[in-house]
Write a protein that holds these residues in place. Structure first.
Motif, PDB file in Angstrom:
ATOM      1  N   TYR A 278      41.792  44.162  37.505  1.00  0.00           N
ATOM      2  CA  TYR A 278      41.891  43.796  36.080  1.00  0.00           C
ATOM      3  C   TYR A 278      43.314  43.389  35.748  1.00  0.00           C
ATOM      4  N   PRO A 279      43.439  42.506  34.758  1.00  0.00           N
ATOM      5  CA  PRO A 279      44.789  42.274  34.225  1.00  0.00           C
ATOM      6  C   PRO A 279      45.225  43.542  33.475  1.00  0.00           C
ATOM      7  N   PRO A 280      46.522  43.718  33.223  1.00  0.00           N
ATOM      8  CA  PRO A 280      46.974  44.924  32.525  1.00  0.00           C
ATOM      9  C   PRO A 280      46.281  45.007  31.159  1.00  0.00           C
ATOM     10  N   GLY A 281      45.659  46.114  30.848  1.00  0.00           N
ATOM     11  CA  GLY A 281      44.996  46.236  29.558  1.00  0.00           C
ATOM     12  C   GLY A 281      44.096  47.452  29.531  1.00  0.00           C
ATOM     13  N   ILE A 282      43.341  47.608  28.423  1.00  0.00           N
ATOM     14  CA  ILE A 282      42.549  48.827  28.254  1.00  0.00           C
ATOM     15  C   ILE A 282      41.343  48.844  29.183  1.00  0.00           C
ATOM     16  N   ASP A 283      40.817  47.666  29.556  1.00  0.00           N
ATOM     17  CA  ASP A 283      39.695  47.620  30.507  1.00  0.00           C
ATOM     18  C   ASP A 283      40.017  48.415  31.765  1.00  0.00           C
ATOM     19  N   LEU A 284      41.234  48.217  32.229  1.00  0.00           N
ATOM     20  CA  LEU A 284      41.651  48.876  33.465  1.00  0.00           C
ATOM     21  C   LEU A 284      41.575  50.394  33.299  1.00  0.00           C
TER      22      LEU A 284
ATOM     23  N   ARG B  11      46.072  44.576  41.766  1.00  0.00           N
ATOM     24  CA  ARG B  11      46.584  43.490  40.927  1.00  0.00           C
ATOM     25  C   ARG B  11      45.707  42.262  41.141  1.00  0.00           C
ATOM     26  N   PRO B  12      45.253  41.618  40.036  1.00  0.00           N
ATOM     27  CA  PRO B  12      44.371  40.454  40.185  1.00  0.00           C
ATOM     28  C   PRO B  12      45.114  39.271  40.799  1.00  0.00           C
ATOM     29  N   PRO B  13      44.391  38.357  41.445  1.00  0.00           N
ATOM     30  CA  PRO B  13      45.060  37.177  42.031  1.00  0.00           C
ATOM     31  C   PRO B  13      45.558  36.269  40.922  1.00  0.00           C
TER      32      PRO B  13
ATOM     33  N   LEU C 193      35.070  46.101  40.563  1.00  0.00           N
ATOM     34  CA  LEU C 193      34.833  45.967  39.122  1.00  0.00           C
ATOM     35  C   LEU C 193      35.891  45.026  38.583  1.00  0.00           C
ATOM     36  N   THR C 194      35.462  44.092  37.716  1.00  0.00           N
ATOM     37  CA  THR C 194      36.451  43.140  37.217  1.00  0.00           C
ATOM     38  C   THR C 194      35.908  42.449  35.981  1.00  0.00           C
ATOM     39  N   THR C 195      36.670  41.452  35.477  1.00  0.00           N
ATOM     40  CA  THR C 195      36.222  40.700  34.293  1.00  0.00           C
ATOM     41  C   THR C 195      35.452  39.477  34.771  1.00  0.00           C
ATOM     42  N   GLN C 196      34.748  38.835  33.817  1.00  0.00           N
ATOM     43  CA  GLN C 196      33.978  37.632  34.203  1.00  0.00           C
ATOM     44  C   GLN C 196      34.897  36.556  34.766  1.00  0.00           C
ATOM     45  N   ALA C 197      36.027  36.377  34.107  1.00  0.00           N
ATOM     46  CA  ALA C 197      36.932  35.289  34.515  1.00  0.00           C
ATOM     47  C   ALA C 197      37.397  35.503  35.954  1.00  0.00           C
ATOM     48  N   ILE C 198      37.788  36.732  36.255  1.00  0.00           N
ATOM     49  CA  ILE C 198      38.304  36.993  37.607  1.00  0.00           C
ATOM     50  C   ILE C 198      37.170  36.920  38.629  1.00  0.00           C
ATOM     51  N   MET C 199      35.972  37.355  38.198  1.00  0.00           N
ATOM     52  CA  MET C 199      34.830  37.306  39.107  1.00  0.00           C
ATOM     53  C   MET C 199      34.584  35.860  39.550  1.00  0.00           C
ATOM     54  N   LYS C 200      34.658  34.928  38.550  1.00  0.00           N
ATOM     55  CA  LYS C 200      34.474  33.500  38.885  1.00  0.00           C
ATOM     56  C   LYS C 200      35.538  33.067  39.902  1.00  0.00           C
ATOM     57  N   LEU C 201      36.760  33.525  39.629  1.00  0.00           N
ATOM     58  CA  LEU C 201      37.882  33.125  40.470  1.00  0.00           C
ATOM     59  C   LEU C 201      37.680  33.610  41.918  1.00  0.00           C
ATOM     60  N   LEU C 202      37.198  34.840  42.061  1.00  0.00           N
ATOM     61  CA  LEU C 202      37.038  35.414  43.407  1.00  0.00           C
ATOM     62  C   LEU C 202      36.040  34.623  44.239  1.00  0.00           C
ATOM     63  N   LYS C 203      35.085  33.979  43.537  1.00  0.00           N
ATOM     64  CA  LYS C 203      34.048  33.278  44.294  1.00  0.00           C
ATOM     65  C   LYS C 203      34.210  31.760  44.241  1.00  0.00           C
ATOM     66  N   SER C 204      35.369  31.317  43.728  1.00  0.00           N
ATOM     67  CA  SER C 204      35.546  29.869  43.502  1.00  0.00           C
ATOM     68  C   SER C 204      35.798  29.126  44.816  1.00  0.00           C
TER      69      SER C 204
ATOM     70  N   ASP D 273      32.408  43.111  31.409  1.00  0.00           N
ATOM     71  CA  ASP D 273      32.696  42.582  30.064  1.00  0.00           C
ATOM     72  C   ASP D 273      31.607  42.995  29.057  1.00  0.00           C
ATOM     73  N   ASP D 274      30.326  42.875  29.420  1.00  0.00           N
ATOM     74  CA  ASP D 274      29.263  43.160  28.442  1.00  0.00           C
ATOM     75  C   ASP D 274      28.339  44.240  28.990  1.00  0.00           C
ATOM     76  N   LEU D 275      28.863  45.434  29.165  1.00  0.00           N
ATOM     77  CA  LEU D 275      27.999  46.492  29.692  1.00  0.00           C
ATOM     78  C   LEU D 275      27.099  47.015  28.564  1.00  0.00           C
ATOM     79  N   PRO D 276      25.846  47.387  28.855  1.00  0.00           N
ATOM     80  CA  PRO D 276      24.974  47.951  27.811  1.00  0.00           C
ATOM     81  C   PRO D 276      25.526  49.296  27.344  1.00  0.00           C
TER      82      PRO D 276
END
Length: 1590
Positions: free
Chosen positions: A1068-1074, A1092-1094, A1119-1130, A1149-1152
């Protein structure tokens, strides 16, 4: 450049032919075999080998028939028996003027070639250079440089074979020797002395045994074997750390920490280029190009060094530099003490005028039509002839105008005796002469100087200093010259740098006034008042004014008239500068005395037509010509097309620089060519002079019946010890000198020792020539101390009695008195270089350099040699201008040959050889090179060379002896109570946690996740976190309840999918998600790993790191954000890593909004809570295991130290991924309940003031940052403190600002930070540092209570010996160390010996060991090598307290009990961290910390932005980032080498210059030296320049 045979060709004669070899007695053959062995083993140098071998074979060498043995070597070219004709001139008695073969002036070129012929061309690694640097840098470089401007004193150095037409053997039908040498040199790149005989023109068959070649091969093989061995025994850097599972880690961090390189420039020179790679013993992939160069370098370094390094001791603390002991066999003077030499008496002349102005008056009134001076234009046409009448009237006009028509505020501007500057161009002798005599008539003191062309001419500042000290207020000049001077806006002449304010007065006709009838200039008898001041530039570049009195000026004219037999109305041509020295004495002063006619030839005309002076001698039937040897040399080069010139009118050709040892070659060659045009040999009259003593000696014209001229062939070895030895056998290093005639009439000359008391020399000793006469300078204007030294020397005899009561003047000429009382000069004090006790003359070295294929690569006169002082000795530097058309390879070849030639001939190593682009060296006024200015530029790093070769390994021989380790305190030593060998044991501890009863509610929970649940119930709305964005606005917040809810959602998502104890990577980027996902993992019983995210713009270097951590940590899920997930598989990611092998990736990002069924409860607090992965500074990825118990203990310790409560706010500007940064972000707020204001360091790139503004806005008392953040603030906000104040940024609220680091505190940075922000109210006591490492992430923190951090100064030299020696601030070699904060509660620290593992005493350097409840429990690595590193986490002392379990931090440091008291009233123990053990460099038996060397290097030049050092096979490699133009890259090589030698006694092996941002740093701002090393060896740095020091 070490080995050197006694003579190149002598060895060839000594090679026994097979026939002879068979007849050698057995014992001789045995001895020869032993010698061979010694040589191949390296026990004896090549030189020693050849000497001993020569001795053994001498009796068995057949003599060459027809030549007596003493001449064998003399005719070394005619080695065959048929070479010498039966009627050879050796058998005839010599005619007085036949020139002896021994004095051939091209001998030197030949000697050099011979010296080179016997060097097998040794392959040196050529420096590598980026293409852009090869492009010639300046526009002017394309204009052909002023080859004419052969330096003033060296124009003569040119000994060219083709000029030597009179060499005897050219009549014998032999091919020219030049041709033969060139074939030897260019024939093959490896011609050894054994094989080169084959091309011998004398026709001797090649019957040499191949022994030397074998020996050389053996030596070479041995060297290579040794180098290979070294490569394999390379110290294993990873011995004390977890295995390096990375090839490339954490390059990633560069984009965050180096804002200046926005991840675009070349960063993606990734570490996975598939080049051909070979591996070294320790598995580092190496690109073959670099390593083969290093191999070559090692091979060259293995050769035996010349001066044997004597054994000497190391005092307890001081490293003593090796003092070169004088060689017992060195030659010593053996002659009698010399007796002073007197010149003939000054004759009494009828009608001799009482003063120079009186002479001018006499000729001006009685012979007004008589010509005095003819000036020529650049075409050689006479422009104007000044008659004596005109000179008299114009000088009178000027004198009257100066005294009566210039006034300021009705006061006359000038009074008699005032100094006036004369600024006249070299092509206007007429105006100069009028101005000079005008001043004399007005009783003013003329100070002639050069015309300043630009505001920053070489040396012009010094001239300004001279004018200022002479009190000059008026400058005289011509109209044309005044128009050409640089002007200020007002239209007035600009004030030059360092010059006083001057009034400029133009002396042309319209500005001067005719004096009234009744005004007459005062014509007095010559007195001791000052007549004029001549300037002189010293070796150091300072300019002195030499005062000459009226009587001395008159006496000198008288002496010159008598010595040169000047008669009335003679014609004389003058090529010299008429403003000073011989040009002034002959062409302006003595000429007027004798009513002579001077034809003045300007320098600009000589450049266009070098023959002009000869043509004028012919045209005007001149009787005398005054020239320099360079003028003779130039005319030789141009003489072919001139047929109808006759020099028969000349009775004297005065060679003004006859004292330059190399003038002899010009004189000889000139005579050779022009004897056919009427030049008589006896006409050439060299003279010796100096500004202080004026003319010292001159060869008299033939009509005076003087003894014939003398020459001497002197051994250079002898000269270097100041001893005169006429050389008989060794033809390589000889100096041929000619005499400079007899002492001046009326003078007494003696030779004194150069250093110390001026004792008279012995007759066979070289010393400084001193003169006592009425015709020398009187003083240095305004410098009484120096004047006493130079103008009032009292030479004494060996008994200490003065030789006379008259003072002598030192001439700064080095020489001796030869047979027939002839004076010989062998050098100048200015060119004297004393290297390890031996003297070398700069001019001699220049000549040797030029004899190496001259003209091909460098411009003839554009070469400078000087010495610089490095590490308590002089080191020789050679700088030359390179021709634009010569290639890199050629130049490098030339440079290596020059080194070898100088080494052979002068027996001295060259420290640095630099080539600069054409036309870039500072010029002296009349051509030539301004040496002191060149030296200044070299030392300032402003020379901008295009090629550099440094040879510190060869010439630095006074390094301290490598240290042998002494056994330290071992188990055998006495331990009494807390003392080790009489010292208190170095141990300390923080406050005892058990004693600290506080209302800490969190203590009752064993697990941090329980604390969060409790806070969510007890204080649900209490704000815990607040994240800021780049604008300074709140991006997100979290209260206790919000954080708990988010964590529950994550846990619910994980529980179905994963098992308890699974490892989960949080990207995750630095933030509360982490933070939320971290607690979610704990709730679900998983083990979180923060990563640390790429960086999206820099996947190639940052993504592999992510992959590596995921793999090494055995994470089963990301575990990560949508944006980083896309990046990992790009697609881009696929280029960098294998994206198919990622484990399961979930985006959060959008957990129930689900609540997990139940929380996981760990069975025991010793269970693993999380993994902390970080890259150590040595580039090793190390994950440590943190248990639940350690996690809680860590939080409690920090809480107590920093007094954290729910009511507090702290600001954190750190990365949240590892170490203390992670603990402060994710753990501490939850444990202590305080509010954390989180500032991601990345945001500072777009807004540098973000962190400080937040601290001020929230009135934070405690804040944490990293060094990179602090650096960004100091660099980015240094100039903006005023703007910040206007925005109401106020830092007076801050009580402690702590820098989180795992290294020695960076004092310079923390101090500059404190200074800069003092204006914003920051207390200087607030800034401190923390210390943690892999085994324990927080050992020291300053905290809020307790004494301020202390700073001590230690001796850097003692530190290298693992000793701590406290010194005063500012003492030499002192290094400031700041305490790393206070030891945390519950932490115990001890200092242990790294080898014996025993405790050490107070203030002893050792490894820091730590014991505390929050130590990590072990490394987490892939390879199951935990056992290897188990002792890092649980080790025991070998004696003393052998029960306690300690963890080894891997850092060196020491404890010191201070006078301060801590909170508990005890005396405070301060912990000082010196550096990481893994990083230290073991060199010469000593331990160096890279940061110390780097600090010195960064200080050495303003353009060095950053520096990193590492070792490679025992070579020290220094990488510097160049912040400036690439032109400066090569300037850094010498400066870096100098500073490391001076301050650390180390020789730099390789200097690599790279672009800013190439040195990789990690998230904490620490340099990754091992990555850099791997990148260098794999050739991935794209360096601007790589220099391999020899």
């Amino acid at each position: 450049m070490a080995e050197r045979t006694s003579t190149g060709l002598l060895t060839m004669m000594l090679e026994p032919t097979p026939a002879v070899a068979m007849t050698l007695p057995a014992e001789v053959r045995e001895k020869l075999a032993e010698l061979e062995l010694e040589l191949s083993e390296g026990d004896i140098t090549q030189k020693g080998y050849e000497k001993k071998r020569g001795k053994l074979l001498a009796p068995y060498i057949p003599q060459i028939q027809g030549v007596d043995p003493s001449l064998q070597i003399d005719n070394r070219i005619q080695a065959s028996s048929q070479a010498v004709h039966p009627g050879s001139k050796h058998n005839k008695s010599r005619a007085p003027n036949t020139r002896d073969e021994r004095f051939r002036s091209d001998l030197h070129t030949e000697a050099v070639q011979a010296a080179l012929a016997k060097y097998k061309e040794r392959k040196m690694p050529m420096p590598s250079k980026r293409r852009s640097v090869l492009v010639q840098s300046s526009v002017e470089a394309c204009t052909p440089p002023d080859t004419s401007s052969a330096s003033e004193d060296e124009g003569s150095l040119r000994r060219q074979g083709r000029l030597a037409t009179s060499t005897p053997y050219q009549g014998h039908g032999h091919p020219a020797v030049e041709h033969w040498f060139n074939r030897v040199i260019q024939g093959s790149s490896t011609s050894s002395s054994a094989s080169s005989t084959s091309s011998h023109p004398g026709g001797r068959s090649v019957t040499t045994t191949n022994t030397t070649a074998h020996a050389a091969l053996n030596a070479n093989a041995a060297a290579t074997a040794l180098a290979d061995l070294m490569a394999h025994t390379q110290l294993d850097n990873h011995s004390a750390a977890p295995p390096d599972v990375t090839g490339l880690l954490e390059r990633s961090s560069r984009h965050t920490e180096r804002p200046q390189v926005a991840s675009v420039r070349g960063v993606s020179r990734g570490y996975n280029h598939h080049t051909t790679v070979m591996e070294t013993a320790d598995g580092v992939p190496v690109n073959s190009r670099v390593s083969s160069k290093i191999q070559q370098l090692l091979n060259t370094l293995k050769r035996p060094k010349r001066p044997p390094l004597r054994e000497f001791f190391v005092d307890d603390f001081e490293e003593l530099l090796d003092v070169q002991e004088p060689d017992p066999n060195q030659p010593k003077p053996e002659g009698q003490q010399m007796s002073p030499l007197e010149g003939e008496h000054l004759g009494v002349v009828n009608k001799w005028p009482p003063s120079l102005p009186a002479a001018l008056q006499r000729w001006g009134t009685t012979q007004p039509k008589s010509p005095c001076l003819t000036a020529l234009d650049n075409a050689g046409k006479p422009v104007y002839t000044l008659t004596y009448g005109k000179l008299w009237t114009r000088s009178q006009k000027l004198a009257y105008t100066l005294l009566n028509k210039l006034s300021t505020r009705n006061e006359p501007l000038l009074m008699p005796g005032d100094r006036v500057a004369l600024v006249f161009p070299n092509n206007d002798p007429v105006m100069f002469m009028v101005a000079f005599y005008g001043c004399l008539l007005a009783e003013l003191v003329p100070v002639p100087i050069e015309v300043p062309l630009t505001r920053k001419d070489a040396g012009s500042q010094q001239i300004g200093f001279l004018l200022g000290s002479c009190g000059v207020t008026l400058a005289l000049t011509t109209d044309a010259c005044q128009k050409g001077l640089p002007k200020a806006q007002t239209g007035e002449v600009a004030t030059f740098k360092g010059w006083p304010r001057l009034l400029w007065f133009v002396t042309d006709g319209k500005h001067v006034v005719k004096p009234p009838k009744d005004w007459h200039p005062p014509i007095r008898e010559a007195s001791n008042d000052i007549a004029y001041i001549e300037y002189k530039t010293s070796k150091e570049g300072s300019t002195m004014g030499i005062t000459v009195s009226h009587s001395a000026m008159l006496a000198h004219c008288h002496a010159l008239t008598q010595a040169c037999c000047y008669t009335e109305a003679e014609t004389i041509t003058n090529v010299l500068d008429f403003k000073r020295e011989a040009g002034l004495w002959h062409g302006v002063l003595t000429s007027v005395m004798n009513r002579m006619h001077v034809i003045s030839i300007p320098y600009s005309l000589m450049k266009v037509n070098p023959l002009s002076w000869i043509q004028k001698v012919h045209t005007y039937k001149a009787r005398v010509a005054v020239v320099k040897s360079r003028d003779m040399h130039w005319s030789l080069l141009a003489q072919r097309d001139q047929r109808d010139i006759s020099l028969s009118s000349l009775r004297m050709l005065i060679v003004a620089d006859g004292a330059n040892p190399w003038s002899i070659s010009s004189c000889d060659a000139f005579l050779n060519v022009f004897q056919a045009r009427g030049l008589r040999p006896e006409v050439i009259c060299p003279c010796a002079s100096s500004s202080e003593a004026m003319t010292v000696a001159i060869r008299r014209p033939p009509e005076m019946g003087v003894p014939p001229p003398g020459k001497a062939v002197l051994s250079m070895g002898g000269l270097s010890h100041s001893v005169i030895r006429v050389d008989t056998e060794e033809k390589l290093s000889v100096l041929t000198v000619q005499d400079v005639g007899q002492v001046m009439p009326g003078a007494v000359v003696c030779v004194v020792r150069v250093e110390g008391t001026p004792h008279l020399c012995q007759t066979d000793e070289v010393g400084e020539i001193c003169v006592s006469s009425g015709s020398t300078g009187v003083a240095y204007y305004g410098l009484p101390g120096m004047t006493k030294n130079v103008f009032e020397t009292v030479p004494v005899m060996s008994s200490g009695v003065p030789i006379s009561d008259r003072p002598f003047t030192r001439t700064s000429l080095l020489g001796f008195v030869g047979p027939d009382n002839l004076v010989f000069v062998v050098g100048k004090m200015d060119g004297l270089m004393v290297v390890s006790g031996r003297r070398h003359n700069a001019d001699d070295v220049v000549a040797t350099a030029l004899a190496v294929e001259p003209m091909k690569f460098v411009y003839r006169g554009r070469i400078a040699v000087f010495s610089v002082s490095v590490l308590h000795d002089e080191r020789i530097v050679v700088v030359a201008e390179q021709r634009p058309d010569s290639s890199e390879e050629d130049s490098f070849q030339w440079m290596s040959r020059v080194l070898q030639a100088i080494d052979s001939i002068h027996q001295v190593g060259v420290y640095c050889l630099a080539l600069v682009p054409a036309n870039t060296l500072p010029k002296a006024p009349l051509g030539g090179i301004h040496i002191s200015e060149t030296k200044q530029r070299f030392l300032e790093g402003a020379l901008h060379p295009c090629n550099v070769l440094m040879c510190p390994h060869t010439c630095v021989t006074n390094l301290p002896k490598p240290r042998q380790k002494q056994p330290e305190v071992g188990p055998a030593s006495m331990i009494v109570g807390n003392l080790v060998a009489g010292k208190r044991i170095a141990q300390a501890c923080g406050r005892d946690v058990a004693q600290l009863e506080d209302n800490d509610q969190a203590r009752k929970f064993l697990y941090i996740q329980d604390v969060l649940q409790w806070r969510a119930q007890a204080t649900p709305d209490h704000p815990l976190f607040l994240v800021l964005n780049a604008k300074g606005t709140v991006a997100s917040t979290a209260s206790c309840l919000q954080l708990h809810k988010r964590a529950e959602r994550v846990a619910a998502a994980l529980m179905g999918r994963l098992n308890t104890g699974d490892h989960v990577a949080l990207v995750y980027p630095p933030g509360i998600d982490l933070i939320a996902t971290f607690y979610g993992c704990l709730y679900a019983g998983c083990v979180p790993v923060t990563v640390r995210p790429p960086h999206p713009q820099n996947l190639a270097t940052t993504l592999p790191t992510v992959k590596m951590i995921v793999e090494v940590s055995k994470s089963v899920c990301i575990l990560t954000t949508q944006a980083i997930m896309k990046l990992l598989k790009s697609k881009e990611a696929a280029a960098a890593v294998d994206i198919k092998s990622w484990p399961m990736v979930l985006d959060t990002d959008d957990l129930p909004r689900k609540k997990s069924p139940q929380m996981y409860k760990p069975p025991t607090p010793e269970m693993l809570a999380y993994l902390d992965f970080s890259v150590s500074t040595t580039g090793i990825l190390a994950g440590v295991k943190m248990s639940h118990a350690a996690t809680s203990a860590l939080c409690r310790s920090i809480k107590l130290q920093c007094e954290l409560y729910p009511s507090r706010q702290i600001a954190i500007c750190l990365d949240p991924y590892c170490g203390l940064g992670f603990a402060l972000w994710c753990l501490c707020s939850v444990y202590s309940g305080h509010q954390s204001i989180l500032v991601p360091p990345l945001e500072l790139e777009s807004n540098a003031s973000l962190w400080l503004a937040a601290v001020s806005q929230y009135k934070v008392r405690v804040t944490f940052c990293s060094y990179s953040v602090m650096e960004m603030c100091t660099k980015g906000l240094g100039s903006q403190t005023e703007a910040l104040r206007l925005r109401n940024v106020n830092l007076s609220c801050v009580r402690t600002c702590m820098v989180v680091a795992e290294e020695r505190p960076r004092i310079a940075l923390t101090q500059s930070f404190s200074k800069i922000f003092k204006d914003l109210g920051l207390s200087p006591r607030a800034v401190s540092t923390t210390f943690g490492c892999r085994v324990n992430v927080a050992i020291c923190l300053q905290g809020t209570a307790g004494p301020d951090p202390t700073t001590v100064y230690v001796d850097m030299r003692a530190l290298r010996h693992d000793r701590v020696r406290l010194v005063e601030r500012g003492s030499p070699h002192s290094l400031p160390l700041m305490e790393s904060g206070k030891i945390l509660p519950g932490v115990k620290v001890i200092i242990a010996n790294t080898e014996t593992k025993g405790p050490l005493g107070d203030s002893h350097l050792g490894e820091v060991w730590v014991s505390s409840p929050h130590n990590a429990t072990g490394y987490y690595t892939v390879y199951g090598e935990e056992a290897l590193h188990a002792d890092h986490f649980n080790t025991k002392l070998s004696f003393g307290d052998t029960q306690t379990m300690w963890a080894r931090t891997g850092y060196l440091g020491f404890l010191r009990r201070t006078e301060l008291t801590d909170a508990s009233g005890e005396r405070h123990d301060a912990l000082y961290v010196v550096g990481s053990l893994d990083e230290t460099l073991e060199l010469r038996g000593m331990r160096y910390h890279p940061i110390d060397i780097e600090t010195s290097v960064i200080r050495s030049h303003k353009s060095i932005a950053e520096c990193a050092v590492f070792t490679w096979t025992n070579l020290l490699v220094v990488v510097v980032e160049l912040e400036g133009s690439e032109q400066e890259a090569l300037d850094l090589v010498a400066l870096v080498t100098n500073v490391v030698l001076e301050e650390h006694y180390l020789i730099v092996g390789v200097v690599v210059v790279v672009d800013p941002g190439v040195i990789p740093i990690n998230s904490r701002g620490e340099k990754q030296r091992m990555h850099l090393r791997d990148g260098f060896l794999a050739d991935q740095l794209d360096p601007i320049y790589v220099a391999y020091n020899m």
